[in-house]
Write a protein that holds these residues in place. Structure first.
Motif, mmCIF file in Angstrom:
data_model
loop_
_atom_site.group_PDB
_atom_site.id
_atom_site.type_symbol
_atom_site.label_atom_id
_atom_site.label_comp_id
_atom_site.label_asym_id
_atom_site.label_seq_id
_atom_site.Cartn_x
_atom_site.Cartn_y
_atom_site.Cartn_z
ATOM 1 N N TYR A 16 0.890 -1.159 0.000
ATOM 2 C CA TYR A 16 0.000 0.000 0.000
ATOM 3 C C TYR A 16 0.929 1.211 0.000
ATOM 4 O O TYR A 16 1.570 1.509 1.011
ATOM 5 C CB TYR A 16 -0.899 -0.014 1.233
ATOM 6 C CG TYR A 16 -1.728 -1.274 1.371
ATOM 7 C CD1 TYR A 16 -3.044 -1.309 0.914
ATOM 8 C CD2 TYR A 16 -1.201 -2.429 1.947
ATOM 9 C CE1 TYR A 16 -3.813 -2.467 1.028
ATOM 10 C CE2 TYR A 16 -1.958 -3.588 2.057
ATOM 11 C CZ TYR A 16 -3.256 -3.601 1.606
ATOM 12 O OH TYR A 16 -4.011 -4.746 1.722
ATOM 13 N N ASN A 31 -3.236 3.707 2.231
ATOM 14 C CA ASN A 31 -4.516 3.877 2.929
ATOM 15 C C ASN A 31 -4.331 4.004 4.434
ATOM 16 O O ASN A 31 -5.086 3.440 5.220
ATOM 17 C CB ASN A 31 -5.436 2.694 2.619
ATOM 18 C CG ASN A 31 -4.851 1.369 3.073
ATOM 19 O OD1 ASN A 31 -3.668 1.292 3.387
ATOM 20 N ND2 ASN A 31 -5.670 0.341 3.117
ATOM 21 N N GLU A 85 -0.042 8.996 -4.839
ATOM 22 C CA GLU A 85 -0.794 7.866 -4.303
ATOM 23 C C GLU A 85 -1.442 7.037 -5.417
ATOM 24 O O GLU A 85 -2.151 6.076 -5.137
ATOM 25 C CB GLU A 85 -1.847 8.365 -3.309
ATOM 26 C CG GLU A 85 -1.235 9.037 -2.085
ATOM 27 C CD GLU A 85 -2.257 9.368 -1.012
ATOM 28 O OE1 GLU A 85 -3.336 8.745 -1.008
ATOM 29 O OE2 GLU A 85 -1.970 10.241 -0.188
ATOM 30 N N ILE A 100 -8.516 -3.452 -0.063
ATOM 31 C CA ILE A 100 -7.802 -2.225 0.319
ATOM 32 C C ILE A 100 -8.325 -1.738 1.658
ATOM 33 O O ILE A 100 -9.501 -1.666 1.880
ATOM 34 C CB ILE A 100 -7.973 -1.148 -0.769
ATOM 35 C CG1 ILE A 100 -7.276 -1.615 -2.031
ATOM 36 C CG2 ILE A 100 -7.400 0.176 -0.309
ATOM 37 C CD1 ILE A 100 -7.495 -0.712 -3.223
#
Length: 207
Positions: free
Chosen positions: A136, A157, A178, A207
């Motif tokens: 991530y 996240n 991002e 996610i």
């Protein structure tokens, strides 16, 4: 992911009573300028350990210099969470672990890691010889993989206090950074008209 300072401190107290799950924390000085090499500034040979570094940490005995390159190596079933500015980071031979690095001025190099979750923000992310990991990420450049497979990527996240301020301090506060997880560069896959089979994008539910 949500980082809460109170929960981290409570977890540290609880884990002190568990010999099988030691917690190691390190006091650091943000403006310390001493330069040391990777081997002198490392967290290594750990199993079932946890390392939490936030700026409100309790005063502790050992010291890591967060203004010098960091090495994490030979770890199994560990958790690392550092919510502070970092320089270059090298992560080698880590298995079955979770690593959260909130803001890196330079690069994060990951080598020979397996079955891990990485939540990381850096100017450059390079992955070598690794498999079955989830990433991530927030990265200024597209992440690079080499000799790796079964990697999955998603957006950075992570939620924590002063997140935007910290990302701004390391020049990673651009929302476009991002999105780089969608464009991973696989140095072992040269077919321009066909996607690499070595990495995929995490689904919304993952996610």
């Amino acid at each position: 992911y949500e980082i809460d300072n109170k929960n981290i401190n409570d977890q540290n107290v609880n884990n002190n009573n568990n010999n099988n799950n030691q917690v190691e924390n390190y006091e650091f000085e943000k403006n310390q300028q001493k330069q040391i090499d990777y081997n002198q500034n490392s967290w290594t040979e750990k199993e079932n350990n946890q390392l939490f570094l936030i700026q409100s940490n309790l005063q502790l005995n050992n010291t890591l210099d967060l203004n010098a390159p960091l090495l994490f190596t030979n770890l199994n079933n560990c958790i690392i969470c550092i919510c502070s500015e970092l320089q270059a980071v090298r992560i080698v031979n880590v298995k079955n672990s979770k690593i959260i690095l909130c803001a890196c001025h330079s690069s994060i190099f990951i080598d020979s890691c397996e079955n891990c979750k990485f939540v990381i923000a850096a100017h450059q992310i390079r992955i070598y010889g690794s498999s079955k990991n989830d990433f991530y990420i927030c990265s200024k450049t597209n992440p690079i993989i080499e000799c790796s497979n079964e990697l999955r990527f998603g957006p950075f996240n992570l939620n924590f206090e002063n997140k935007q301020q910290l990302l701004q301090e390391v020049n990673l506060d651009n929302h476009e950074f991002e999105r780089t997880y969608t464009n991973v560069k696989d140095f072992n896959w040269l077919k321009k008209n066909q996607s690499s089979p070595n990495w995929t994008i995490l689904t919304d539910s993952e996610i």
